[in-house]
Design a protein around this motif. Structure first.
Motif, PDB file in Angstrom:
ATOM      1  N   ALA A  90       0.847  -1.195   0.000  1.00  0.00           N
ATOM      2  CA  ALA A  90       0.000   0.000   0.000  1.00  0.00           C
ATOM      3  C   ALA A  90       0.880   1.242   0.000  1.00  0.00           C
ATOM      4  N   VAL A  91       0.265   2.377  -0.384  1.00  0.00           N
ATOM      5  CA  VAL A  91       0.947   3.670  -0.352  1.00  0.00           C
ATOM      6  C   VAL A  91      -0.017   4.709   0.191  1.00  0.00           C
ATOM      7  N   ALA A  92       0.550   5.844   0.635  1.00  0.00           N
ATOM      8  CA  ALA A  92      -0.278   6.955   1.104  1.00  0.00           C
ATOM      9  C   ALA A  92       0.440   8.257   0.774  1.00  0.00           C
ATOM     10  N   THR A  93      -0.333   9.313   0.552  1.00  0.00           N
ATOM     11  CA  THR A  93       0.250  10.605   0.180  1.00  0.00           C
ATOM     12  C   THR A  93      -0.422  11.743   0.949  1.00  0.00           C
ATOM     13  N   GLN A  94       0.373  12.841   1.124  1.00  0.00           N
ATOM     14  CA  GLN A  94      -0.105  14.133   1.618  1.00  0.00           C
ATOM     15  C   GLN A  94       0.477  15.225   0.731  1.00  0.00           C
ATOM     16  N   GLY A  95      -0.054  16.423   0.857  1.00  0.00           N
ATOM     17  CA  GLY A  95       0.583  17.570   0.234  1.00  0.00           C
ATOM     18  C   GLY A  95       1.720  18.083   1.109  1.00  0.00           C
ATOM     19  N   ARG A  96       2.419  19.119   0.616  1.00  0.00           N
ATOM     20  CA  ARG A  96       3.529  19.701   1.402  1.00  0.00           C
ATOM     21  C   ARG A  96       2.946  20.540   2.525  1.00  0.00           C
ATOM     22  N   TYR A  97       3.508  20.383   3.721  1.00  0.00           N
ATOM     23  CA  TYR A  97       2.959  20.987   4.941  1.00  0.00           C
ATOM     24  C   TYR A  97       2.914  22.511   4.826  1.00  0.00           C
ATOM     25  N   GLY A  98       1.774  23.061   5.239  1.00  0.00           N
ATOM     26  CA  GLY A  98       1.629  24.503   5.322  1.00  0.00           C
ATOM     27  C   GLY A  98       1.713  25.204   3.981  1.00  0.00           C
ATOM     28  N   SER A  99       1.241  24.565   2.917  1.00  0.00           N
ATOM     29  CA  SER A  99       1.360  25.181   1.593  1.00  0.00           C
ATOM     30  C   SER A  99       0.097  24.891   0.784  1.00  0.00           C
ATOM     31  N   SER A 100       0.079  25.402  -0.424  1.00  0.00           N
ATOM     32  CA  SER A 100      -0.991  25.063  -1.366  1.00  0.00           C
ATOM     33  C   SER A 100      -0.472  24.121  -2.439  1.00  0.00           C
ATOM     34  N   ASP A 101       0.544  23.346  -2.071  1.00  0.00           N
ATOM     35  CA  ASP A 101       1.185  22.434  -3.015  1.00  0.00           C
ATOM     36  C   ASP A 101       0.779  20.994  -2.707  1.00  0.00           C
ATOM     37  N   TRP A 102       0.069  20.405  -3.618  1.00  0.00           N
ATOM     38  CA  TRP A 102      -0.252  18.981  -3.493  1.00  0.00           C
ATOM     39  C   TRP A 102      -0.479  18.381  -4.878  1.00  0.00           C
ATOM     40  N   VAL A 103      -0.429  17.071  -4.919  1.00  0.00           N
ATOM     41  CA  VAL A 103      -0.560  16.321  -6.170  1.00  0.00           C
ATOM     42  C   VAL A 103      -1.948  15.694  -6.213  1.00  0.00           C
ATOM     43  N   THR A 104      -2.660  15.854  -7.314  1.00  0.00           N
ATOM     44  CA  THR A 104      -4.021  15.319  -7.419  1.00  0.00           C
ATOM     45  C   THR A 104      -4.068  13.940  -8.090  1.00  0.00           C
ATOM     46  N   SER A 105      -3.028  13.583  -8.832  1.00  0.00           N
ATOM     47  CA  SER A 105      -2.936  12.218  -9.369  1.00  0.00           C
ATOM     48  C   SER A 105      -1.470  11.906  -9.642  1.00  0.00           C
ATOM     49  N   TYR A 106      -1.143  10.607  -9.558  1.00  0.00           N
ATOM     50  CA  TYR A 106       0.251  10.201  -9.724  1.00  0.00           C
ATOM     51  C   TYR A 106       0.294   8.739 -10.147  1.00  0.00           C
ATOM     52  N   SER A 107       1.460   8.333 -10.623  1.00  0.00           N
ATOM     53  CA  SER A 107       1.698   6.925 -10.926  1.00  0.00           C
ATOM     54  C   SER A 107       2.890   6.436 -10.125  1.00  0.00           C
ATOM     55  N   LEU A 108       3.100   5.122 -10.109  1.00  0.00           N
ATOM     56  CA  LEU A 108       4.185   4.511  -9.338  1.00  0.00           C
ATOM     57  C   LEU A 108       5.106   3.730 -10.262  1.00  0.00           C
ATOM     58  N   MET A 109       6.397   3.710  -9.872  1.00  0.00           N
ATOM     59  CA  MET A 109       7.384   2.899 -10.571  1.00  0.00           C
ATOM     60  C   MET A 109       8.233   2.178  -9.535  1.00  0.00           C
ATOM     61  N   PHE A 110       8.725   1.004  -9.919  1.00  0.00           N
ATOM     62  CA  PHE A 110       9.491   0.162  -9.001  1.00  0.00           C
ATOM     63  C   PHE A 110      10.767  -0.323  -9.674  1.00  0.00           C
ATOM     64  N   SER A 111      11.775  -0.609  -8.852  1.00  0.00           N
ATOM     65  CA  SER A 111      13.035  -1.133  -9.373  1.00  0.00           C
ATOM     66  C   SER A 111      13.774  -1.874  -8.267  1.00  0.00           C
ATOM     67  N   ASP A 112      14.582  -2.866  -8.671  1.00  0.00           N
ATOM     68  CA  ASP A 112      15.458  -3.559  -7.721  1.00  0.00           C
ATOM     69  C   ASP A 112      16.793  -2.863  -7.577  1.00  0.00           C
ATOM     70  N   THR A 113      17.199  -2.119  -8.595  1.00  0.00           N
ATOM     71  CA  THR A 113      18.554  -1.584  -8.649  1.00  0.00           C
ATOM     72  C   THR A 113      18.611  -0.061  -8.681  1.00  0.00           C
ATOM     73  N   GLY A 114      17.492   0.601  -8.811  1.00  0.00           N
ATOM     74  CA  GLY A 114      17.506   2.031  -9.025  1.00  0.00           C
ATOM     75  C   GLY A 114      17.660   2.389 -10.491  1.00  0.00           C
ATOM     76  N   SER A 125      -2.855  -1.885 -17.781  1.00  0.00           N
ATOM     77  CA  SER A 125      -2.661  -0.482 -18.130  1.00  0.00           C
ATOM     78  C   SER A 125      -1.917   0.216 -17.002  1.00  0.00           C
ATOM     79  N   ILE A 126      -1.141   1.242 -17.369  1.00  0.00           N
ATOM     80  CA  ILE A 126      -0.445   2.036 -16.359  1.00  0.00           C
ATOM     81  C   ILE A 126      -1.491   2.672 -15.454  1.00  0.00           C
ATOM     82  N   TRP A 127      -1.360   2.413 -14.166  1.00  0.00           N
ATOM     83  CA  TRP A 127      -2.415   2.799 -13.232  1.00  0.00           C
ATOM     84  C   TRP A 127      -2.205   4.224 -12.730  1.00  0.00           C
ATOM     85  N   THR A 128      -3.287   4.966 -12.689  1.00  0.00           N
ATOM     86  CA  THR A 128      -3.262   6.326 -12.152  1.00  0.00           C
ATOM     87  C   THR A 128      -3.940   6.334 -10.795  1.00  0.00           C
TER      88      THR A 128
END
Length: 1306
Positions: A90-114, A125-128
């Motif tokens: 699972a994942v969870a998100t917040q916006g940046r503290y004390g600001s009007s900066d936040w993300v309304t949609s995003y995708s995820l990527m994974f790697s073993d090595t970077g 399909s790539i999940w949003t």
């Protein structure tokens, strides 16, 4: 006996299920926060507002209060290093503290090595993920599929439009433990058995792997007798070889049992599970499973000595392998519960380890993806003005065309272009408009595999090398002097450059590249991503986002799939299906539908389940006036003789109908009635024995069950038809053959219990005694009545509806039906899901709307009709949705179509009941009728469901109001409960649509006379419903129509006589002109001559004469020739008779008519009609009951087939309900049955033949003698019986008929 393997299979599946449950690291508790304890150094990003890495854990309030990039754009990302591979749930998100900066949609990527990232997908399909609506609230998302990785990357897609990108994140999961082995392409593991031979009836093999290359053996085992099992990578796909039947078929020669997966050389983990129970195998790669069955009879897999993993070593030759070894990593390798890698790590004696290490070493390869076919490019610098050039890279794509490389050479050398064109690699050096050099190599390079390319130019020679392995084609070389440039454009060109700087004659490249070398130096693509090297546009750096759109294959019914980078295409050739995904059958579902389309009898293919899984079946549709028969023939239609069989060695014959049992069952179940005629001819051969005895003959039906009743008897009663009628030869038995007589007899009847049909086999046992023999014949399977095409219901309240189970159609959905209504609007059909839905409705009197939502927002298709659709007439609607397009068709109006998006949700997931005629909200219900509702080929029984629903009635009358026009030529549409039929009683035509001509050949002297009832009053009117056999014409009018073909002139075609010597005559003059003669009184005679052509020209001509009171019109061949008005008193008084051909009565004919009547008519008359009388049809069809007299020879034939043809080829037309023919079975196998009678019959036949020869010779002599006399005496020339001469020669009647009078000429 079957319970043992079934139990074994259950245990195997249970074991594998429990094993997988253990591998998921106890998912029930795998929800620990993983990011909260990370150090700030574990966070990295594409850029940072502060210039340094900012911690971004959930609820972080220190410093900047989270992460924000330097610039808010689509190229930003936030990354975490979790320290080790973990399981992320699972994942969870917040916006940046004390600001009007936040993300309304995003995708995820994974790697073993970077490096070499993988995007998180759901539904392929790539999940949003939905993000935040403010800076402080936390939005959680549980992953549908847990992911095992060390690195996770959040990629913002959209953010607060009044702020910037801002994120605080958390990741949930748990630790992940696994056993890993690394194979370097030369290493292997050997697992040796404790005994020489390992024989297994079941196997479970599971593993995960990531591969550095597209080919290599994962594991192999074989036995000395030929058994073997092998799993290997072949061009990025997994091939499973499995042989159990102890044959000597070796791995190198045998094709794989199954091939699954694609793009498996992407250096990401893939899971494999092989489950075998006997011959049944389940083969799973990632989420795709194939269920397959091995060939042969054996159930056990016998392997000698050992299993090898990573390669196939050659015995006695260490380090030598039969095939290419696996290069990559394998984890959690289990063979029948044994952890192979764990044994190897613990150096157990069963395992031999050859150069295998136990950690996964992965090269730091950075791939890039060119996303856009018009704007993607990568610019890399080179060293200019070097004498020569060196560039190499690898690419993979699905596109046939695209620019790979363009560079402007220095010193005026021109421009070097490397491109894919039609899947072929093309290198071209161009100066201005002149091509200096060109090299073509390779083919089908758009196959999705990695291909390596190297360009080298040294000392006036340029070399292009493709896939530099042993199997690659020879290098292509050419001579040219070039100097390297300073800019290399890969994939495409920027918009702001001139052609000299970057030339792209075709579209940009879409695909992946990696391992780019310029001047023998590797290029750091991460530096490109960070902006410190070169430039780029529309690239995904550090991942290859290639996708195989043909896995799974969404082309249905065997359609072949091909693809480009953005879409897939289906080739439906030779599948019998059509449409974007080969979903729709090109054939109709029954003979009833073919008949409704206006087809007549013939062979057709029917597809009983439409777009369903069953294929089409060839049948014969015998479309008659009252029934539509569907016949399916089998492979043994002849009467078959049987002798010498006993119960221990019975005679058995299997019947093949040219289709599967499922196809036959679908056809039978969709019919109202089915039957098969069975005949058993016997002499001292018993059929069924007594009702309680063991039968001597039986047949096998559809469910492979044995049946001991015979034709004409109901199921469950061991007897024949004569047993029911009590008419058997011996009243003590229930079949004629059971009387066991020495004479031939038979039992014949129809089997009509649908649930037992068709007959698939017959078994006969009693023909071994002296003089004992039998013969059998089983007729074709015949059915009539379509239970679904006319299946209709009437909705008479808006709140009424029918409900059915949920419509399951994730990838393809087609809905078709007929409707009629007078309502302004209403919903035909609706099915809802949690978010998804599907709905069809009439939204206005001239508008049909199809609305559907598969999770990407509703899509509406509308078809507007130029005419009203609520006109109480039947209208057809067909809606379809597949992965390629959504469409709506109404009647024959233009189809409304919209392409389906290739990305986003594509599964239609419904879970409520299907509502027909209404909605779940009970609003906007439909008022009217719905008929023949099909969903994905499945036929819904509306009438049966309506019996238990309120406000709905089964059935819907009024078919003739919509389809009455299908009855032609005066035929009348008659309503039936299921459909309609055409009543051709008042038509001169016949057939299912009253379109089949009724025609006959007239010879010299042939006469057809129809007598009218007397007395006949002048004022009598016609009843249109009265019989055409007995209806009398109205004297105040004549409506005459017929067609004719002749070569004889003059001749009399038609003569109508009244009791007062009035008449109407239609005749041909000697010159071939047509004459209509009216004599309405002794004082008034009207003669109309039409001489526009010679009508005695062996061609079909159509004549229509119509008199309404005083007005007369004549049409010839659909053109109005004459219009005339008689005097007021002109009319027939009483009609006495109508004659076609020669008038034989002594009527005191007009002299001109008498001359034309000398021979009457020789030729063909067709479809003769007088008012509502069809005299020719009455003579041919109702001669025994109609007031019609035929003299001479009248032969039924087709006039249209006689035009310009040799009349000798004209044959009598016969109609038969059985197109396959049927022999007379009363005396079967005459030669074998009655050998004595055969000899006597042969002698008699010879005697009769001699007598006929003598008669023929005498007739010939007399005929020649008579002909010689006719040459000198020709009083009245009789027309010869040979019709051929009548069509080949003009008749000379100068001595008998003079030229016709010409009072009126047209």
């Amino acid at each position: 006996m079957d319970s043992v393997p079934q139990l074994t299979g259950v245990l195997t599946l249970l074991f594998s299920g429990l094993w997988h449950l253990g591998l998921t690291a106890t998912n029930y508790n795998c929800d620990d926060p993983l990011a909260s304890l990370l150090s700030p150094m574990a966070f990295s990003s594409s850029s940072d507002l502060t210039g340094t890495h900012s911690p971004a854990q959930l609820n972080w309030r220190v410093g900047t209060g989270g992460w924000s990039p330097a610039d808010s754009n689509a190229q930003q990302w936030l990354q975490m290093d979790l320290g080790n591979r973990v399981e992320i749930t699972a994942v969870a998100t917040q916006g940046r503290y004390g600001s009007s900066d936040w993300v309304t949609s995003y995708s995820l990527m994974f790697s073993d090595t970077g490096r070499n990232w993988k995007q998180y997908k759901q539904e392929d399909s790539i999940w949003t993920f939905a993000g935040n609506m403010n800076a402080d609230s936390v939005v959680h998302h549980k992953l549908l599929h847990s992911v095992r990785a060390r690195f996770i990357r959040f990629v913002p897609l959209q953010w607060n439009p009044t702020g910037k990108i801002g994120m605080r994140v958390e990741v949930y999961g748990c630790s992940y433990k696994s056993d890993v082995a690394d194979f370097d392409g030369r290493s292997s593991l050997l697992y040796r058995f404790n005994q020489k031979l390992m024989s297994t009836l079941k196997d479970v093999i599971s593993l995960k792997f990531k591969s550095m290359q597209g080919d290599g053996v994962l594991f192999h085992g074989e036995g000395q007798r030929g058994d073997h099992i092998t799993l290997e990578l072949q061009k990025g796909r997994l091939a499973l070889h499995l042989n159990l039947d102890d044959s000597k078929a070796r791995l190198s020669s045998s094709p794989p049992l199954a091939t699954l997966g694609s793009l498996l050389d992407d250096q990401h983990w893939h899971s494999v599970l092989i489950e075998r129970v006997g011959k049944q195998v389940n083969f799973t790669v990632d989420k795709h499973t194939q269920h397959i069955r091995t060939k042969g009879e054996a159930d056990a897999l016998d392997i000698d000595y050992e299993l090898s993993f990573g390669g196939i070593p050659v015995p006695g030759k260490p380090g030598t392998f039969l095939k290419k070894n696996f290069h990559g990593c394998i984890e959690n390798l289990y063979y029948n519960g044994v952890n192979i890698i764990d044994l190897a790590k613990r150096r157990k004696h069963q395992i031999y380890t050859g150069n295998v290490t136990f950690s996964c070493s992965e090269p730091q390869i950075v791939p890039i993806t060119f996303v856009n076919s018009s704007s993607s490019y990568l610019l890399l610098p080179g060293t200019p003005q070097i004498d020569g050039l060196s560039v190499s890279f690898q690419f993979r794509t699905w596109n046939r065309d695209g620019l790979l490389l363009s560079t402007e050479l220095s010193e005026g050398s021109g421009t070097l272009l490397l491109s894919l064109e039609g899947g072929i690699l093309r290198l071209m050096i161009q100066k201005m408009t002149e091509r200096v050099a060109e090299i073509l190599t390779g083919s089908n390079l758009n196959d999705g595999l990695w291909h390596s390319v190297s360009i080298n130019a040294r000392r006036n020679r340029i070399t292009l090398t493709l896939d530099n392995d042993a199997s690659s084609p020879a290098q292509d070389t050419t001579w040219v002097q070039i100097y390297s440039g300073n800019s290399y454009y890969f994939g495409g060109c920027p918009d702001n450059l001139t052609d000299s700087q970057c030339l792209n004659p075709i579209k940009a490249f879409q695909g992946c590249m990696r391992l780019i070398f310029i001047d023998n130096q590797p290029k750091d693509l991460i530096s490109v991503q960070q902006g410190s090297l070169g430039n780029f546009s529309d690239l995904h750096i550090d991942l290859c986002s290639i996708k195989d759109r043909c896995l799974p294959n969404y082309c249905e019914h065997g359609g072949s799939c091909s693809q480009s980078w953005t879409t897939f295409h289906c080739n439906c050739s030779n599948t019998s299906y059509t449409g974007a995904t080969c979903h729709n059958s090109i054939y109709e579902q029954s003979c009833e539908v073919y008949r409704h389309q206006g087809n007549t009898a013939g062979f057709f293919y029917i597809d009983s389940d439409g777009s369903g899984p069953l294929g089409p079946l060839q049948v014969y549709c015998n479309i008659t006036e009252d029934k539509i028969w569907t016949s399916v023939q089998h492979n043994n239609t002849e009467l078959t003789h049987v002798q010498g069989t006993i119960p221990e060695k019975p005679y058995a014959m299997a019947l093949d109908y040219g289709g599967s049992m499922e196809q036959l069952e679908a056809m039978i179940d969709g019919s109202e009635h089915c039957e098969q005629e069975v005949a058993y001819h016997c002499r001292r051969s018993r059929l069924l024995n007594t009702p309680d005895g063991i039968p001597f003959t039986w047949w096998i039906g559809r469910s492979n069950e044995r049946h001991s009743y015979w034709g004409g008897s109901p199921p469950g009663v061991q007897q024949c038809e004569c047993g029911l009628d009590e008419s058997c030869l011996d009243i003590q038995h229930f079949c004629n053959c059971d009387a066991d007589k020495d004479e031939w007899t038979n039992d014949t009847g129809f089997l009509s219990f649908k649930e037992h049909l068709p007959v698939t086999q017959i078994v006969i046992t009693d023909t071994s005694r002296s003089n004992s023999e039998a013969a059998w014949r089983i007729g074709p399977l015949r059915c009539y009545g379509d239970r679904h095409f006319w299946n209709a219901v009437s909705f008479y309240t808006e709140a009424s509806y029918l409900h059915f189970p949920t419509f399951h159609a994730e990838f393809s959905a087609d809905i078709s039906f007929f409707f009629k209504t007078t309502a302004l609007s209403g919903v035909f059909l609706e099915n809802l899901g949690i978010k998804d839905f599907i709905r069809l409705e009439i939204s206005s009197p001239s508008e049909i709307t199809f609305a559907i939502d598969v999770g990407n927002g509703p899509v509406e298709l509308i078809v507007q009709s130029p005419s009203l659709l609520n006109d109480n007439q039947w209208h057809y609607v067909r809606a379809e949705r597949n992965l390629k397009e959504t469409s709506l068709q109404v009647d024959s109006l233009p189809k409304s179509t919209r392409e389906t998006s290739e990305e986003g949700h594509f599964r239609l997931q419904l879970n409520s009941q299907l509502f027909v005629g209404g909605t779940s909200s009970r609003q906007k219900g439909f008022l009217g009728c719905i008929r023949s509702l099909h969903l994905n080929g499945q036929k819904l029984d509306l009438e049966e469901r309506a019996k238990v629903a309120s406000g709905v009635r089964p059935g819907c009358p009024g078919h003739c109001s919509s389809y009455g026009s299908i009855c032609h030529n005066g035929g009348k549409c008659v309503e039936k409960r299921s459909g309609y039929l055409c009543d051709c009683t008042n038509s001169p035509y016949e057939g299912p649509f009253c379109k089949k001509e009724v025609s006959a050949v007239f010879e010299a002297g042939t006469s057809v006379t129809y007598m009218f009832q007397e007395p006949y009053p002048v004022t009598k009117n016609i009843s249109f419903s009265s019989s055409a056999i007995y209806t009398d014409p109205a004297p105040s009018r004549e409506n005459i129509a017929f067609s004719f073909v002749t070569a004889q002139a003059p001749s009399l075609l038609l003569f109508i006589n009244s009791s007062s010597q009035d008449f109407l005559a239609v005749l041909l003059c000697k010159n071939g002109s047509l004459q209509v003669r009216y004599q309405l009184s002794k004082e008034e005679t009207h003669i109309f001559t039409i001489d526009v052509e010679n009508f005695a020209n062996r061609r079909m001509h159509h004549l229509k004469i119509n008199r309404e009171g005083r007005e007369l019109t004549v049409q010839m061949d659909q053109q109005l020739i004459l219009s005339y008005n008689f005097s007021p008193e002109a009319e027939f008084q009483v009609i006495r008779s109508l004659t076609l051909g020669k008038v034989t009565e002594t009527l005191g004919l007009d002299s001109e008519v008498a001359k034309a009547n000398a021979l009457g008519f020789v030729g063909c008359l067709s479809s003769v009609q007088y008012n509502h009388i069809s005299p020719l049809k009455a003579a041919l069809r109702h001669a025994t009951i109609a007031p019609v007299t035929v003299q001479g020879t009248l032969t039924e034939s087709s006039c249209s087939s006689m035009m310009d043809s040799d009349v000798n080829a004209v044959t009598t037309v016969h109609s038969s309900s059985d197109p396959f023919g049927k022999t007379d079975e009363r005396e079967p196998l005459t030669n074998a049955v009655r050998s004595d009678s055969a000899v006597i019959g042969g002698v008699i036949a010879v005697v009769i033949f001699i007598i006929f020869c003598i008669i023929g010779i005498m007739t010939r002599f007399l005929y020649q003698h008579k002909q010689s006399q006719r040459s000198s005496q020709m009083k009245e020339k009789e027309y010869p019986e040979n019709l051929d001469s009548s069509f080949r020669n003009d008749i000379d009647l100068q001595n008998t008929v003079s030229e016709c009078k010409r009072e009126y000429f047209i």
